[in-house]
Motif scaffolding. Structure first.
Motif, PDB file in Angstrom:
ATOM      1  N   SER A   1       0.834  -1.206   0.000  1.00  0.00           N
ATOM      2  CA  SER A   1       0.000   0.000   0.000  1.00  0.00           C
ATOM      3  C   SER A   1       0.865   1.251   0.000  1.00  0.00           C
ATOM      4  CB  SER A   1      -0.967  -0.005   1.187  1.00  0.00           C
ATOM      5  OG  SER A   1      -0.280   0.116   2.410  1.00  0.00           O
ATOM      6  N   ARG A   2       1.903   1.264   0.818  1.00  0.00           N
ATOM      7  CA  ARG A   2       2.812   2.421   0.844  1.00  0.00           C
ATOM      8  C   ARG A   2       3.560   2.571  -0.483  1.00  0.00           C
ATOM      9  NH1 ARG A   2       1.934   6.463   2.721  1.00  0.00           N
ATOM     10  NH2 ARG A   2       4.070   7.060   2.526  1.00  0.00           N
ATOM     11  N   PHE A   3       3.969   1.452  -1.072  1.00  0.00           N
ATOM     12  CA  PHE A   3       4.655   1.502  -2.363  1.00  0.00           C
ATOM     13  C   PHE A   3       3.756   2.115  -3.431  1.00  0.00           C
ATOM     14  CE2 PHE A   3       5.518  -0.339  -6.527  1.00  0.00           C
ATOM     15  CZ  PHE A   3       6.822   0.075  -6.715  1.00  0.00           C
ATOM     16  N   CYS A   4       2.513   1.646  -3.503  1.00  0.00           N
ATOM     17  CA  CYS A   4       1.581   2.184  -4.507  1.00  0.00           C
ATOM     18  C   CYS A   4       1.317   3.665  -4.289  1.00  0.00           C
ATOM     19  CB  CYS A   4       0.271   1.406  -4.479  1.00  0.00           C
ATOM     20  SG  CYS A   4       0.434  -0.250  -5.162  1.00  0.00           S
ATOM     21  N   ILE A   5       1.182   4.058  -3.035  1.00  0.00           N
ATOM     22  CA  ILE A   5       0.969   5.478  -2.748  1.00  0.00           C
ATOM     23  C   ILE A   5       2.206   6.279  -3.132  1.00  0.00           C
ATOM     24  CG2 ILE A   5       0.670   7.168  -0.886  1.00  0.00           C
ATOM     25  CD1 ILE A   5      -1.126   5.016   0.461  1.00  0.00           C
ATOM     26  N   CYS A   6       3.357   5.802  -2.692  1.00  0.00           N
ATOM     27  CA  CYS A   6       4.593   6.535  -2.991  1.00  0.00           C
ATOM     28  C   CYS A   6       4.853   6.617  -4.489  1.00  0.00           C
ATOM     29  CB  CYS A   6       5.786   5.873  -2.298  1.00  0.00           C
ATOM     30  SG  CYS A   6       5.791   6.095  -0.538  1.00  0.00           S
ATOM     31  N   PHE A   7       4.592   5.549  -5.181  1.00  0.00           N
ATOM     32  CA  PHE A   7       4.911   5.559  -6.605  1.00  0.00           C
ATOM     33  C   PHE A   7       3.820   6.242  -7.425  1.00  0.00           C
ATOM     34  CE2 PHE A   7       5.233   3.749 -10.866  1.00  0.00           C
ATOM     35  CZ  PHE A   7       6.523   4.140 -11.164  1.00  0.00           C
ATOM     36  N   PHE A   8       2.622   5.684  -7.421  1.00  0.00           N
ATOM     37  CA  PHE A   8       1.576   6.184  -8.309  1.00  0.00           C
ATOM     38  C   PHE A   8       1.066   7.564  -7.916  1.00  0.00           C
ATOM     39  CE2 PHE A   8       1.182   1.520  -8.740  1.00  0.00           C
ATOM     40  CZ  PHE A   8       1.554   1.432 -10.065  1.00  0.00           C
ATOM     41  N   VAL A   9       0.794   7.759  -6.634  1.00  0.00           N
ATOM     42  CA  VAL A   9       0.230   9.034  -6.200  1.00  0.00           C
ATOM     43  C   VAL A   9       1.270  10.147  -6.272  1.00  0.00           C
ATOM     44  CG1 VAL A   9      -0.855  10.244  -4.273  1.00  0.00           C
ATOM     45  CG2 VAL A   9      -1.496   7.894  -4.789  1.00  0.00           C
ATOM     46  N   LYS A  10       2.474   9.870  -5.828  1.00  0.00           N
ATOM     47  CA  LYS A  10       3.502  10.920  -5.846  1.00  0.00           C
ATOM     48  C   LYS A  10       3.914  11.290  -7.266  1.00  0.00           C
ATOM     49  CE  LYS A  10       3.510  11.046  -1.432  1.00  0.00           C
ATOM     50  NZ  LYS A  10       2.634  11.981  -0.776  1.00  0.00           N
ATOM     51  N   VAL A  11       3.954  10.311  -8.167  1.00  0.00           N
ATOM     52  CA  VAL A  11       4.264  10.634  -9.563  1.00  0.00           C
ATOM     53  C   VAL A  11       3.145  11.483 -10.158  1.00  0.00           C
ATOM     54  CG1 VAL A  11       4.492   9.623 -11.880  1.00  0.00           C
ATOM     55  CG2 VAL A  11       5.803   8.692  -9.976  1.00  0.00           C
ATOM     56  N   ALA A  12       1.911  11.136  -9.877  1.00  0.00           N
ATOM     57  CA  ALA A  12       0.784  11.935 -10.364  1.00  0.00           C
ATOM     58  C   ALA A  12       0.819  13.343  -9.772  1.00  0.00           C
ATOM     59  CB  ALA A  12      -0.536  11.252 -10.009  1.00  0.00           C
ATOM     60  N   MET A  13       1.191  13.445  -8.499  1.00  0.00           N
ATOM     61  CA  MET A  13       1.268  14.754  -7.862  1.00  0.00           C
ATOM     62  C   MET A  13       2.377  15.600  -8.487  1.00  0.00           C
ATOM     63  SD  MET A  13       0.768  15.339  -3.857  1.00  0.00           S
ATOM     64  CE  MET A  13       2.346  15.615  -3.174  1.00  0.00           C
ATOM     65  N   THR A  14       3.496  14.980  -8.817  1.00  0.00           N
ATOM     66  CA  THR A  14       4.583  15.700  -9.476  1.00  0.00           C
ATOM     67  C   THR A  14       4.129  16.206 -10.836  1.00  0.00           C
ATOM     68  OG1 THR A  14       6.213  14.330  -8.343  1.00  0.00           O
ATOM     69  CG2 THR A  14       6.958  15.499 -10.298  1.00  0.00           C
ATOM     70  N   TYR A  15       3.369  15.374 -11.557  1.00  0.00           N
ATOM     71  CA  TYR A  15       2.856  15.799 -12.855  1.00  0.00           C
ATOM     72  C   TYR A  15       1.874  16.958 -12.703  1.00  0.00           C
ATOM     73  CZ  TYR A  15       0.357  15.857 -17.247  1.00  0.00           C
ATOM     74  OH  TYR A  15      -0.232  16.262 -18.417  1.00  0.00           O
TER      75      TYR A  15
END
Length: 181
Positions: free
Chosen positions: A130-144
């Motif tokens: 769950s933390r991996f998915c949040i860190c990867f998918f959500v943070k990448v989307a937030m950076t975009y």
């Protein structure tokens, strides 16, 4: 007055019809809505408290209330809870200008916690995923989204993302070892 029996079934995967029926039933349960309101209030109260790591880097304590709430009330209730906590939290603790797409990151974070932890046997693997998915998918989307908002790409968020990924993959196992789980 008869009591309605709630299912306590543990699901191996959120890809079953029963999982989503059970999650949708949480919207009709008054006690669950009260618990949801308490978790939203706790998330809002914890929003300003963070452990600073750098100029724009910190560990948010509201994440604990988000994960606990999502684990208790599931993915269907997680969406309105995330919208309310993000919007009301911003009204109480404003930081800069309000940017509506950032609500999507709050929804996605809460959904990942719910998909991995709701009605499941909680294990270090599920927490790490769950933390991996949040860190990867959500943070990448937030950076975009941040790039779309400001028109420039900064390399700091991807570097922080890498550090966060390493932390999120190693920290839960360390904590589980300390707790003896």
């Amino acid at each position: 007055m008869s009591k309605v029996e709630k299912s306590t079934q543990i699901f191996k995967s959120p890809l079953s019809r029963g999982y989503w029926k059970t999650a949708a039933a949480e919207l009709k349960d008054t006690k669950m809505l009260v618990v949801t309101a308490l978790m939203v209030a706790l998330r809002i109260v914890l929003k300003p408290f963070a452990i600073p790591l750098g100029p724009q880097l910190s560990i948010q304590t509201a994440m604990l209330a988000t994960a606990l709430g999502a684990m208790i009330f599931g993915p269907v209730v997680a969406i309105p809870a995330a919208i309310i906590s993000d919007t009301v939290g911003f009204m109480i603790y404003p930081t800069g200008e309000y940017f509506l797409p950032f609500v999507l990151t709050e929804i996605a974070s809460t959904m990942f916690y719910a998909l991995f932890l709701y009605r499941a046997k909680v294990s270090p693997t599920r927490v790490m995923l769950s933390r991996f998915c949040i860190c990867f998918f959500v943070k990448v989307a937030m950076t975009y989204m941040d790039y779309r908002k400001h028109g420039q790409f900064e390399w700091a968020p991807p570097a922080i993302l890498l550090a966060t990924l390493i932390f999120s993959l190693t920290c839960p196992l360390y904590i589980w070892n300390i707790l003896g789980m």
